[in-house]
Design a protein around this motif. Structure first.
Motif, PDB file in Angstrom:
ATOM      1  N   UNK A 358       1.057  -1.293  -0.068  1.00  0.00           N
ATOM      2  CA  UNK A 358       0.283  -0.051  -0.378  1.00  0.00           C
ATOM      3  C   UNK A 358       0.715   1.335   0.143  1.00  0.00           C
ATOM      4  N   UNK A 359       1.783   1.003   0.916  1.00  0.00           N
ATOM      5  CA  UNK A 359       2.634   2.118   0.669  1.00  0.00           C
ATOM      6  C   UNK A 359       3.903   1.690  -0.635  1.00  0.00           C
ATOM      7  N   UNK A 360       4.076   1.802  -1.044  1.00  0.00           N
ATOM      8  CA  UNK A 360       4.848   1.666  -2.562  1.00  0.00           C
ATOM      9  C   UNK A 360       6.258   1.424  -2.099  1.00  0.00           C
ATOM     10  N   UNK A 361       7.019   0.894  -0.975  1.00  0.00           N
ATOM     11  CA  UNK A 361       7.744   0.520  -0.313  1.00  0.00           C
ATOM     12  C   UNK A 361       8.944   0.113  -1.268  1.00  0.00           C
ATOM     13  N   UNK A 362       9.723   0.618  -1.190  1.00  0.00           N
ATOM     14  CA  UNK A 362      10.938  -0.316  -1.443  1.00  0.00           C
ATOM     15  C   UNK A 362      12.161  -1.364  -1.394  1.00  0.00           C
ATOM     16  N   UNK A 394       9.073   5.066   9.908  1.00  0.00           N
ATOM     17  CA  UNK A 394       9.465   5.971  10.991  1.00  0.00           C
ATOM     18  C   UNK A 394       9.994   6.046   9.593  1.00  0.00           C
ATOM     19  N   UNK A 395       9.910   6.711   8.474  1.00  0.00           N
ATOM     20  CA  UNK A 395      11.373   6.777   7.463  1.00  0.00           C
ATOM     21  C   UNK A 395      10.869   8.156   7.026  1.00  0.00           C
ATOM     22  N   UNK A 396      12.265   8.730   6.592  1.00  0.00           N
ATOM     23  CA  UNK A 396      12.320  10.103   6.401  1.00  0.00           C
ATOM     24  C   UNK A 396      13.905  10.267   4.739  1.00  0.00           C
ATOM     25  N   UNK A 397      12.884  11.058   3.611  1.00  0.00           N
ATOM     26  CA  UNK A 397      13.993  11.724   2.966  1.00  0.00           C
ATOM     27  C   UNK A 397      14.151  10.174   2.164  1.00  0.00           C
ATOM     28  N   UNK A 398      13.175   8.958   1.487  1.00  0.00           N
ATOM     29  CA  UNK A 398      13.082   7.659   0.839  1.00  0.00           C
ATOM     30  C   UNK A 398      12.293   6.868   1.035  1.00  0.00           C
ATOM     31  N   UNK A 399      11.931   5.475   0.498  1.00  0.00           N
ATOM     32  CA  UNK A 399      10.920   4.505   0.224  1.00  0.00           C
ATOM     33  C   UNK A 399      11.675   3.241   0.769  1.00  0.00           C
ATOM     34  N   UNK A 400      13.021   3.956   0.666  1.00  0.00           N
ATOM     35  CA  UNK A 400      13.936   2.150   0.511  1.00  0.00           C
ATOM     36  C   UNK A 400      14.100   1.535   1.812  1.00  0.00           C
ATOM     37  N   UNK A 401      13.961   0.081   2.251  1.00  0.00           N
ATOM     38  CA  UNK A 401      13.975  -0.429   3.248  1.00  0.00           C
ATOM     39  C   UNK A 401      14.983  -1.450   2.488  1.00  0.00           C
ATOM     40  N   UNK A 402      15.596  -2.118   4.044  1.00  0.00           N
ATOM     41  CA  UNK A 402      16.381  -3.138   3.258  1.00  0.00           C
ATOM     42  C   UNK A 402      16.918  -3.921   4.798  1.00  0.00           C
ATOM     43  N   UNK A 403      16.373  -5.608   4.395  1.00  0.00           N
ATOM     44  CA  UNK A 403      16.654  -6.788   6.027  1.00  0.00           C
ATOM     45  C   UNK A 403      17.177  -7.151   4.798  1.00  0.00           C
ATOM     46  N   UNK A 404      18.549  -7.863   5.341  1.00  0.00           N
ATOM     47  CA  UNK A 404      19.660  -8.442   5.696  1.00  0.00           C
ATOM     48  C   UNK A 404      20.122  -9.286   7.022  1.00  0.00           C
TER      49      UNK A 404
END
Length: 485
Positions: A358-362, A394-404
């Motif tokens: 829904x949020x269109x997150x990367x 709680x992100x700011x300045x972009x839609x990038x999320x990375x899980x490793x």
């Protein structure tokens, strides 16, 4: 107040030494004049009595009497029955009737003893009388049944010898004192310097200055005193250091307590605000339903949906507060078990799949097929939920999320990063506190992290496993480490 007269140590030692020398001189002089003189006179008395016994037993012209005469004993002997002088002073035997000193002897004995027999020393308490050729002598007068006797021994040279010895003692004492005085003054100055150094160190100790120590001294007592003072200074310095450390620790604890009180106050205020908003929304929409404002089924569904959403929001806040309080008050014992960390991360990400779409997150996910670790699965699941929720909302300045998830040196590291400006050092330490926020809107770039990170901190510290946050290029990454099986 009366001012006391103070003497230096050198003066005290010099005066004391002078007194000791004076006392020694007086002791020797008195010994010469009293003890030696008495002993000498006693020896003469015994010699005269021995001579008297020799005359009585062996006769006035015997060899024993001649031996006493050779030793300085003068004797006058008179036969009482005939009045003949048997021996006169000088050793001559007299013929004929007595006369001169013989009459004086008989007269003196008659006055002292009468017709009785006996003996006595003539003269003062020390038995000293004028001698026949000048000087003084010890004289013994005696009367037996047949003889009148007078025995004497000159003591004139004794006084001269005692006087000469006394003068020699005084002169020798003064010479010894004058010779030893420079040595005494030099020694007293050394003692005085050592005493002043010790006093200086003691004065510095009274001013809480422990930098000085007493030097070693050649004088044993001063050396022992200095060592004791140095030991006391070392112990005082050590104890003072411990007190300072304890005081610093106490100050830090007080500062931490004040900070916790401040955060608790902020927590109460923020929690009141968080609960106040959904309560107001729920109350408003419920009033709209009861008063008939929602007239169509669509409006009723929308009002009900809003009430449900805000209720869930309130329930989430209360649940997290209860969980945080429970972990702080009664953390319990971790339930360690082996589980697949890759599978657990996938389960957590599936919970947010709809929100991500829904949020269109990367969203970028890098996970191995399986990676088994040993830890408390339920607590780690809550930690991962909080990390991912924090990254999503709680992100700011972009839609990038990375899980490793990766393995390194026996540890499995889970890293969750999202687009965000870098945190400064102060913010990196504050974000783990309960409901810390930079403003009312929980703006991430102002340092807000909510309750989730406080739960992370509590859980990971209970498990004694590493956790933290670091700045990346254009992103902020949160991580935890778990031991691999």
């Amino acid at each position: 107040m009366r001012k006391r007269f103070k003497l230096s140590l050198a003066a005290v030692i010099a005066i004391f030494t002078a007194l000791v020398v004076l006392v020694n001189i007086l002791s020797v002089v008195l010994a010469f004049n009293l003890l030696m003189k008495q002993v000498y006179l006693k020896n003469i008395e015994e010699k005269l009595q021995d001579a008297m016994e020799a005359i009585q037993e062996e006769g006035p012209l015997s060899d024993a009497v001649r031996q006493f005469q050779a030793e300085g004993v003068a004797a006058t002997v008179i036969d009482r029955s005939t009045g003949q002088v048997l021996l006169r002073e000088g050793g001559r035997r007299e013929e004929g009737p007595p006369g001169g000193k013989g009459e004086d002897l008989s007269q003196a004995l008659d006055e002292a003893l009468g017709t009785e027999t006996g003996s006595f020393f003539q003269g003062d308490p020390k038995h000293l009388v004028a001698g026949p050729v000048g000087g003084k002598s010890v004289t013994l007068l005696a009367r037996t049944e047949t003889l009148d006797l007078r025995l004497s021994c000159m003591v004139g040279p004794l006084d001269d010898a005692i006087e000469l010895a006394s003068q020699f003692t005084v002169i020798l004492g003064l010479v010894v004192f004058l010779i030893t005085l420079p040595c005494i003054l030099l020694l007293s100055r050394r003692v005085g310097r050592s005493g002043k150094r010790i006093a200086g160190v003691a004065e510095r100790l009274s001013d809480m200055d422990f930098s000085q120590r007493c030097p070693d001294s050649a004088i044993r007592d001063l050396s022992v005193t200095g060592e004791s003072l140095n030991t006391m200074a070392d112990r005082l310095e050590e104890n003072l250091g411990e007190l300072r450390t304890a005081n610093d620790q106490l100050n830090r604890e007080l500062e931490e307590r004040e900070r916790q009180q401040r955060l608790n106050s902020e927590l109460l205020a923020n929690l009141s605000h968080d609960l106040k908003t959904p309560i107001a929304i729920i109350s408003g929409y419920a009033q709209g339903i009861t008063e008939g404002i929602a007239r169509t089924p669509e409006q009723t569904i929308r009002y009900g949906t809003m009430i449900q959403r805000e209720s869930e929001h309130m329930q989430g806040i209360v649940s997290k507060m209860l969980e945080l309080a429970r972990s702080e008050i009664h953390p319990g014992v971790p339930e360690l078990q082996d589980f697949d960390l890759s599978l657990l991360v996938r389960e957590v990400l599936d919970s947010f799949q709809q929100t991500v779409e829904l949020e269109g997150l990367d969203l970028t996910v890098e996970l191995p097929e399986t990676l088994t670790v040993r830890s408390d699965r339920s607590r780690i699941r809550q930690v991962l939920l909080n990390y991912v929720q924090n990254a999503v909302f709680h992100r700011s300045g972009g839609n990038r999320i990375r899980v490793t998830l990766e393995a390194a040196e026996g540890m499995a590291w889970v890293r969750v990063a999202n687009s965000s400006p870098p945190f400064d050092e102060e913010t990196q330490s504050l974000i783990w506190e309960k409901l810390y926020r930079g403003d009312a809107a929980r703006s991430r770039d102002r340092g807000e992290a909510g309750l989730g990170l406080s739960i992370v901190k509590s859980s990971m510290e209970l498990l004694s496993q590493p956790y933290g946050v670091r700045n990346l290029e254009g992103m902020v990454e949160f991580y935890i480490g778990l031991p691999m099986v």
